[in-house]
Write an enzyme that holds these catalytic residues in place. Structure first.
Site, PDB file in Angstrom:
ATOM      1  N   ARG A 193      -2.292  -7.323  15.413  1.00  0.00           N
ATOM      2  CA  ARG A 193      -2.901  -8.523  16.003  1.00  0.00           C
ATOM      3  C   ARG A 193      -3.840  -8.193  17.156  1.00  0.00           C
ATOM      4  O   ARG A 193      -4.551  -9.061  17.649  1.00  0.00           O
ATOM      5  CB  ARG A 193      -1.798  -9.495  16.432  1.00  0.00           C
TER       6      ARG A 193
ATOM      7  N   ASP B  73      -4.320 -15.390  16.073  1.00  0.00           N
ATOM      8  CA  ASP B  73      -2.891 -15.333  15.753  1.00  0.00           C
ATOM      9  C   ASP B  73      -2.140 -16.585  16.183  1.00  0.00           C
ATOM     10  O   ASP B  73      -1.472 -17.221  15.374  1.00  0.00           O
ATOM     11  CB  ASP B  73      -2.263 -14.104  16.395  1.00  0.00           C
TER      12      ASP B  73
ATOM     13  N   TYR C 164      -1.691  -3.888  -5.284  1.00  0.00           N
ATOM     14  CA  TYR C 164      -1.932  -5.333  -5.262  1.00  0.00           C
ATOM     15  C   TYR C 164      -2.554  -5.790  -6.585  1.00  0.00           C
ATOM     16  O   TYR C 164      -2.188  -6.829  -7.135  1.00  0.00           O
ATOM     17  CB  TYR C 164      -2.881  -5.708  -4.116  1.00  0.00           C
TER      18      TYR C 164
ATOM     19  N   ARG D 112       0.827  -1.208   0.000  1.00  0.00           N
ATOM     20  CA  ARG D 112       0.000   0.000   0.000  1.00  0.00           C
ATOM     21  C   ARG D 112       0.860   1.258   0.000  1.00  0.00           C
ATOM     22  O   ARG D 112       0.452   2.291  -0.494  1.00  0.00           O
ATOM     23  CB  ARG D 112      -0.937  -0.023   1.212  1.00  0.00           C
TER      24      ARG D 112
ATOM     25  N   LYS E   2      -1.705 -18.155   7.690  1.00  0.00           N
ATOM     26  CA  LYS E   2      -2.728 -18.580   8.629  1.00  0.00           C
ATOM     27  C   LYS E   2      -3.155 -17.400   9.483  1.00  0.00           C
ATOM     28  O   LYS E   2      -2.381 -16.442   9.628  1.00  0.00           O
ATOM     29  CB  LYS E   2      -2.240 -19.729   9.506  1.00  0.00           C
TER      30      LYS E   2
ATOM     31  N   HIS F 170      -7.314 -11.577   3.815  1.00  0.00           N
ATOM     32  CA  HIS F 170      -6.964 -12.860   3.207  1.00  0.00           C
ATOM     33  C   HIS F 170      -7.990 -13.285   2.168  1.00  0.00           C
ATOM     34  O   HIS F 170      -7.644 -13.740   1.081  1.00  0.00           O
ATOM     35  CB  HIS F 170      -6.841 -13.942   4.281  1.00  0.00           C
TER      36      HIS F 170
END
Length: 349
Positions: A180, A192, A73, A52, A112, A94
């Site tokens: 997080r 997380d 992106y 970004r 993940k 995601h």
């Protein structure tokens, strides 16, 4: 228009030209999870990055020898020279950017947890199946030989009938402004570090659990800093997971399997290439094992290449990611907390 960063071209890999990767963002995990293992893998070449912040992207590319910097992106996904995309964006992004990458014809290695919630993960799995492309959730520990050895020990019968499995991952993340801890970005201890513990208990049990009880200590009304959950499985065994981003200890990374004939304990099943041990105590023997292997990320990257090139099966599929996300959603519900929501931070087009 993309800018170029000079770097030595990789030659032919063992099975032809290397798999050409682009990475979304300039995340802290990218050098460890992708760039370092790629340097020692002739079948992988990381050739492009987008972030970004274009200035940050250019600095990241220069520092790591990435040849192309795309302004967004979306521009990276339009790059016809890319075969695959690594997605280490915040959890809330995601789903959107993995789907867009798949629809652009790119295989995806997605960090993940796979998504913000099970509904998003289901959409991602559906697109992967429709396109026929590889979507791998980056639970890197599952690709180390230790993971196979743990399952062998559980399945061998040496422990007798398995009665209880538990897994713990607690770390001291002392940065209150870290993403997080941001609900809008689908943060929280369970998302997380807890997703690892849930994945490990599911893997060792070989069944999908029901969530019986969960409790959370919160940093804010929506963000869990500590969470533990009690699970049950169709075969009768019980489970427990514990996770924390503000651990009272320095770190806790372990698992335990209790059977009618003995017990298995493992220290650090999540990054065993750094250090680990496995202790087996039964009526017949007591032993400590260590399982040799290179970096978990190197094992994971080799598995990704093999899945793309040869269709080799791999464990952390999109469908497995859906199942893991269902457990995370259920744990949040039992803890009286909202499941994580979805993409609320728009990625740069």
């Amino acid at each position: 228009m993309s800018s170029e960063v000079s770097s030595a071209e990789k030659g032919q890999g063992a099975s032809g030209p290397p798999l050409r990767f682009g990475t979304l963002g300039a995340a802290r995990i990218t050098p460890v999870a992708l760039l370092r293992p790629a340097r020692s893998n002739p079948d992988v070449d990381v050739v492009a990055v987008a972030a970004r912040d274009p200035t940050r992207a250019r600095a990241f590319a220069f520092r790591h020898g990435i040849r192309r910097v795309h302004p967004s992106y979306a521009d990276l996904l339009r790059d016809p020279e890319l075969d695959a995309v690594y997605n280490p964006l915040p959890n809330s992004l995601h789903c959107e950017w993995t789907i867009r990458a798949l629809e652009a014809g790119k295989h995806v290695l997605c960090e993940k947890p796979l998504a913000s919630n099970a509904e998003e993960a289901e959409r991602m799995a559906g697109v992967a199946e429709k396109t026929g492309l590889v979507l791998m959730e980056a639970f890197h520990y599952r690709y180390h030989p230790l993971a196979r050895r743990l399952r062998e020990l559980v399945d061998s019968g040496e422990l007798g009938r398995v009665r209880h499995i538990e897994a713990h991952l607690c770390i001291p993340l002392l940065r209150p402004g870290d993403i997080r801890y941001d609900f809008a970005l689908a943060g929280g201890a369970l998302m997380d570090v807890g997703c690892y513990a849930v994945n490990l208990v599911r893997y060792l049990a070989g069944e999908e659990p029901a969530v019986e009880e969960a409790r959370a200590l919160r940093l804010s009304p929506e963000i869990d800093r500590f969470l533990e959950a009690r699970l049950s499985f169709p075969g009768g065994l019980t489970g427990r997971i514990t996770c924390s981003l503000l651990s009272a200890r320095a770190i806790r990374a372990s698992a335990r399997v209790e059977g009618t004939e003995g017990e298995l304990r493992v220290l650090n099943p999540y990054a065993p290439h750094l250090f680990h041990w496995v202790r087996i105590r039964t009526r017949r023997r007591s032993a400590i094992e260590r399982v040799h292997g290179s970096s978990t990320y190197a094992h994971q990257l080799r598995a990704f290449v093999s899945a793309v090139r040869d269709g080799t099966p791999f464990p952390t599929t999109a469908r497995d990611g859906v199942a893991n996300m269902r457990v995370l959603d259920a744990i949040y519900e039992k803890a009286g907390m909202a499941r994580r929501g979805g993409a609320v931070l728009a990625g740069k087009e």
